[in-house]
Design a protein around this motif. Structure first.
Motif, mmCIF file in Angstrom:
data_model
loop_
_atom_site.group_PDB
_atom_site.id
_atom_site.type_symbol
_atom_site.label_atom_id
_atom_site.label_comp_id
_atom_site.label_asym_id
_atom_site.label_seq_id
_atom_site.Cartn_x
_atom_site.Cartn_y
_atom_site.Cartn_z
ATOM 1 N N CYS A 84 47.588 19.557 16.260
ATOM 2 C CA CYS A 84 48.198 20.676 16.971
ATOM 3 C C CYS A 84 48.568 21.650 15.731
ATOM 4 O O CYS A 84 49.483 21.264 15.104
ATOM 5 N N GLY A 86 50.555 25.158 14.903
ATOM 6 C CA GLY A 86 51.457 26.104 15.764
ATOM 7 C C GLY A 86 51.408 27.404 14.675
ATOM 8 O O GLY A 86 51.808 26.960 13.439
ATOM 9 N N GLN A 87 51.202 28.484 15.076
ATOM 10 C CA GLN A 87 51.362 29.766 14.296
ATOM 11 C C GLN A 87 52.672 30.185 14.219
ATOM 12 O O GLN A 87 53.068 30.603 15.482
ATOM 13 N N GLY A 97 52.198 28.214 9.687
ATOM 14 C CA GLY A 97 52.470 27.443 10.716
ATOM 15 C C GLY A 97 52.628 26.014 10.455
ATOM 16 O O GLY A 97 52.938 25.521 9.278
ATOM 17 N N ALA A 160 57.326 24.512 20.487
ATOM 18 C CA ALA A 160 56.483 25.539 20.133
ATOM 19 C C ALA A 160 56.803 26.700 20.972
ATOM 20 O O ALA A 160 56.308 27.899 20.357
ATOM 21 N N ASP A 161 57.339 26.627 21.949
ATOM 22 C CA ASP A 161 57.675 27.666 22.833
ATOM 23 C C ASP A 161 58.893 28.457 22.055
ATOM 24 O O ASP A 161 58.732 29.882 22.363
ATOM 25 N N TYR A 164 56.321 29.320 18.024
ATOM 26 C CA TYR A 164 55.183 29.875 17.654
ATOM 27 C C TYR A 164 54.617 30.966 18.813
ATOM 28 O O TYR A 164 54.844 31.241 19.772
ATOM 29 N N GLN A 166 51.180 31.029 19.161
ATOM 30 C CA GLN A 166 50.198 30.287 19.842
ATOM 31 C C GLN A 166 49.863 28.869 19.157
ATOM 32 O O GLN A 166 50.551 28.550 17.996
ATOM 33 N N LEU A 167 49.464 27.922 19.781
ATOM 34 C CA LEU A 167 49.125 26.699 19.512
ATOM 35 C C LEU A 167 47.896 26.300 19.719
ATOM 36 O O LEU A 167 47.251 26.103 20.891
ATOM 37 N N SER A 264 43.067 26.939 22.341
ATOM 38 C CA SER A 264 44.167 27.639 22.107
ATOM 39 C C SER A 264 45.122 28.138 23.089
ATOM 40 O O SER A 264 44.685 28.540 24.186
ATOM 41 N N MET A 267 51.524 31.151 23.291
ATOM 42 C CA MET A 267 53.102 30.913 23.551
ATOM 43 C C MET A 267 53.937 31.999 24.215
ATOM 44 O O MET A 267 53.563 33.040 23.684
#
Length: 267
Positions: A84, A86-87, A97, A160-161, A164, A166-167, A264, A267
């Motif tokens: 995974c 995450g950006q 990321g 992640a929320d 990021y 997006q994940l 993808s 988030m």
């Protein structure tokens, strides 16, 4: 009584009296990172403390706290392994990321005192002081120690929320034997008490991304392993860009025929 029943009977017992036996040890550390502590390992069954099962609070990531508990992992229920990526929200130009892996299990694969999660996320992170925000440049200068964080996929989605934009979730194209070997190697690395002392965190040479490639290369044949280092006279000098730059992760897996499918999540 069978071994698994014995493990389940004692699962989470150290968090009952006192409520958190590791609270003092990590009181001056970043609240979302702890070293997992192996309690029992018998064949395919592992129990350990400091499994991160959720994130609490409001505000910045550095101001949050975590739900720490025990977990029992049964490797016979292991199904798949994903990477995974995450950006970071604040890195739209460089697209920096964080990379971590997630193992998925069948019913009864991962159990906590609160019930089954059946996922095990494996994240290699820079351990830092309480309230300290991660800095790319401090990472390059080797200012952090390292730690594996083991937790649930739901927990990782909570983080992640926070961080990021997006994940990207990528299923690794590995055999059943390779998947099991990957997880055993990761668990041993995560719970080796000497491992965090070997190398400090380094943004290029010893990071969340390089560690995942190290885990992956461990289960690949020599012909399929991804070149990780540039060397001079057999002396390692620097990591190859494909094993430390976030934007090259997916392409590297595709070129090595190591990517089964991807999705993808915004988030």
């Amino acid at each position: 009584m069978c071994v698994q029943s014995e493990m389940l009977n004692h699962l989470g017992s150290r968090y009952q009296n006192p409520s958190d036996p590791y609270e003092e040890e990590y009181s001056q550390k970043y609240s979302l990172i702890r070293d997992p502590k192996l309690i029992t390992q018998s064949g395919p069954l592992w129990t350990f403390d400091n499994y991160r099962a959720g994130i609490l609070g409001e505000g910045l990531e550095e101001e949050r706290s975590a739900v720490w508990t025990s977990a029992l992992v049964d490797l016979t229920k292991l199904k798949k392994v994903f990477w995974c990526l995450g950006q970071f929200r604040d890195s739209k130009v460089l697209k920096l990321g964080h990379l971590f892996s997630v193992a998925s299990f069948g019913p009864g694969g991962v159990i906590t005192p609160s019930g089954e999660t059946n996922t095990l996320a494996i994240s290699y992170e820079a351990m830092r002081g309480k309230g300290v925000e991660y800095s790319l440049w401090s990472g390059i200068n080797g200012c952090y120690s390292t730690s594996f964080v083991l937790g649930s996929f739901k927990d990782m989605l909570q983080k992640a929320d926070l961080a990021y934009s997006q994940l990207e979730i990528m299923e690794l194209a590995l055999s059943e034997e390779q998947i099991k070997k990957f997880l055993i190697y990761a668990l041993n690395a995560a719970m080796d008490p000497q491992a965090p002392e070997i190398k400090p965190y380094h943004t290029v040479n010893n990071s969340c991304i390089t560690k995942q490639f190290d885990l992956l290369n461990h289960v690949l044949s020599p012909q399929k392993q991804i070149r990780s280092w540039f060397s001079i006279s057999e002396c390692r000098v620097m990591r190859t860009p494909v094993t430390f730059w976030p934007g090259l992760v997916k392409t590297t897996l595709e070129k090595g025929s190591l990517l089964r499918e991807t999705q993808s999540l915004p988030m």
